[in-house]
Scaffold this active site. Structure first.
Site, short mmCIF file in Angstrom:
data_model
loop_
_atom_site.label_atom_id
_atom_site.label_comp_id
_atom_site.label_asym_id
_atom_site.label_seq_id
_atom_site.Cartn_x
_atom_site.Cartn_y
_atom_site.Cartn_z
CB THR A 102 52.54 19.27 48.76
OG1 THR A 102 53.67 18.55 48.95
CG2 THR A 102 51.91 18.74 47.48
CE LYS A 177 54.86 16.29 46.32
NZ LYS A 177 55.80 15.55 46.87
CE LYS A 245 48.68 17.78 51.44
NZ LYS A 245 49.83 18.57 51.15
P1 NAP Z 1 53.62 16.99 59.44
O1 NAP Z 1 54.67 16.09 59.95
O2 NAP Z 1 51.97 16.80 59.68
O3 NAP Z 1 53.93 18.34 59.90
C1 NAP Z 1 53.22 19.47 59.42
C2 NAP Z 1 53.91 20.58 60.09
O4 NAP Z 1 53.00 21.83 59.77
C3 NAP Z 1 53.88 20.72 61.67
O5 NAP Z 1 54.96 21.57 62.04
C4 NAP Z 1 52.47 21.51 61.98
O6 NAP Z 1 52.48 21.88 63.16
C5 NAP Z 1 52.78 22.67 60.92
N1 NAP Z 1 51.04 23.10 60.61
C6 NAP Z 1 50.13 22.45 60.27
N2 NAP Z 1 48.96 23.47 59.86
C7 NAP Z 1 49.50 24.51 60.36
C8 NAP Z 1 48.68 25.71 60.96
N3 NAP Z 1 47.52 25.94 60.48
N4 NAP Z 1 49.59 26.68 61.41
C9 NAP Z 1 50.74 26.42 62.00
N5 NAP Z 1 51.41 25.40 61.51
C10 NAP Z 1 50.88 24.41 61.12
O7 NAP Z 1 53.56 16.91 57.97
P2 NAP Z 1 54.93 16.64 56.90
O8 NAP Z 1 54.99 15.10 56.48
O9 NAP Z 1 56.41 17.34 57.35
O10 NAP Z 1 54.57 17.20 55.58
C11 NAP Z 1 54.51 18.75 55.47
C12 NAP Z 1 54.11 19.22 54.07
O11 NAP Z 1 55.21 18.26 53.16
C13 NAP Z 1 52.71 18.70 53.62
O12 NAP Z 1 52.36 19.49 52.65
C14 NAP Z 1 53.18 17.26 52.68
O13 NAP Z 1 52.17 16.95 51.81
C15 NAP Z 1 54.50 17.57 52.20
N6 NAP Z 1 55.49 16.33 51.85
C16 NAP Z 1 55.40 15.45 52.84
C17 NAP Z 1 56.19 14.22 52.58
C18 NAP Z 1 56.28 13.10 53.55
O14 NAP Z 1 57.06 11.98 53.06
N7 NAP Z 1 56.01 13.17 54.71
C19 NAP Z 1 56.87 14.31 51.36
C20 NAP Z 1 56.85 15.23 50.45
C21 NAP Z 1 56.16 16.12 50.54
P3 NAP Z 1 52.26 21.09 64.61
O15 NAP Z 1 53.57 20.29 64.93
O16 NAP Z 1 51.78 21.79 65.82
O17 NAP Z 1 51.16 19.96 64.09
#
Ligand code: NAP
Length: 296
Positions: A102, A177, A245
């Protein structure tokens, strides 16, 4: 190209990316190579899914026909695409990058333009449905980009979604979104007010919700969040930090397109108060916690 002749790469194995990549490998039956910044997670995924892992985005995309990403925000996305070790440096011509992060519509447009100059495809494809949607492979996917790139990616996205649609040119997925998050913000605040009001009035809110959820007030949030709101439990779900965010992205875009977002702006401030209560990782339904804290 037949699915069984394809290769895919996945960047970002967080709460969302990890299970999405698993569905792609299991149902798509195509070789998936993964990259994660914390490499132990990539090794674990590869072991569990009979896949391979690579140490950088640049290396993971070698030979891939499709590259999927699900990282945190605009900066993270730029880093894994156009950064020195980014995917765009090594993707093969004709390959398509599908971004499930997102992020802003601006970064989507910027990366789409950059991809085109390099002979690559780029589809912005943020998702809705949360962790449960990703685990169960039933996400909603909102896409922007070129029809041809989308048509090639859609059958693969189908392995972890139940609704996926191209909504316009680059950035349109991110804009859709934003509509999703704007609609949710006011709704969750309304739900928090209703549950808090009912409890103050001495009602059995479990019983009340069972009734009103079947009428005009019913919503996904009401169905799925009323129990935990009544119980004051928020240690799960979609984090307040992520929501702030997302709302920040919406508010910035609204300054550009002139659409007023008064309720969204207010609810964003309420979430800032929830963060001050220590709720950074709490589910977004924790808006009700403000009332408890304020003694209201
Ligand atoms: P998350 O669990 O915090 O995972 C984030 C991922 O991105 C991790 O694999 C992290 O690596 C990687 N990452 C972050 N910064 C990075 C960088 N600079 N370089 C390389 N890798 C990086 O987040 P998530 O919940 O999966 O969410 C991911 C996206 O989906 C976000 O944009 C969020 O807004 C969106 N989203 C989330 C949900 C939800 O319910 N969680 C629902 C809809 C949309 P590490 O493992 O090393 O930290």
């Amino acid at each position: 190209m037949q699915e069984n002749a394809m290769k895919a790469a996945w960047i970002g194995l967080g709460v969302m990316g990890y299970p999405m990549a698993r569905h792609l490998a299991a149902k798509g039956g195509i070789p998936v190579t993964v990259y994660n910044r914390t490499s132990a997670k990539a090794a674990k995924w590869a072991a569990q899914n009979k896949g391979a892992s690579a140490p950088t985005p640049r290396e993971v995309v070698k030979d891939a026909d499709f590259v999927f990403a699900c990282v945190g925000n605009d900066d993270d996305l730029r880093q894994v695409t156009i950064g020195p070790d980014g995917a765009f440096q090594a993707m093969k011509p004709g390959a398509v990058f599908v971004d499930h992060t997102t992020a802003s519509a601006n970064v989507a447009r910027e990366l789409h333009a950059e991809a085109k100059t390099r002979g690559l495809g780029f589809v912005d494809a943020p998702v809705s449905g949360g962790q449960a949607g990703a685990e169960n492979g039933v996400l909603t996917v909102m896409c922007g980009g070129d029809e041809e790139d989308y048509a090639r990616a859609e059958p693969l996205i189908a392995h972890y979604s139940r609704m996926c649609r191209l909504l316009g040119p680059a950035g349109s997925g991110q804009l859709a979104k934003m509509c999703n998050q704007i609609a949710i913000a006011g709704l969750v605040q309304g739900l928090a007010e209703a549950v808090n009001f009912g409890m103050k009035a001495g009602l059995d809110m479990q019983a009340v919700t069972e009734v009103i959820s079947k009428g005009a007030a019913g919503s996904w949030q009401m169905e799925n969040r009323h129990k935990t709101m009544i119980a004051g439990k928020f240690d799960f779900g979609f984090a307040v930090d992520w929501m702030r965010k997302d709302l920040g992205i919406c508010l910035e875009e609204s300054r550009r397109n002139g659409a007023p977002l008064p309720v969204t702006a207010l609810v964003d401030q309420f979430y800032a108060e929830v963060q001050k209560l220590g709720g950074n990782r709490w589910d977004t339904s924790s808006l009700i916690a403000r009332f408890q804290k304020l003694g209201k």
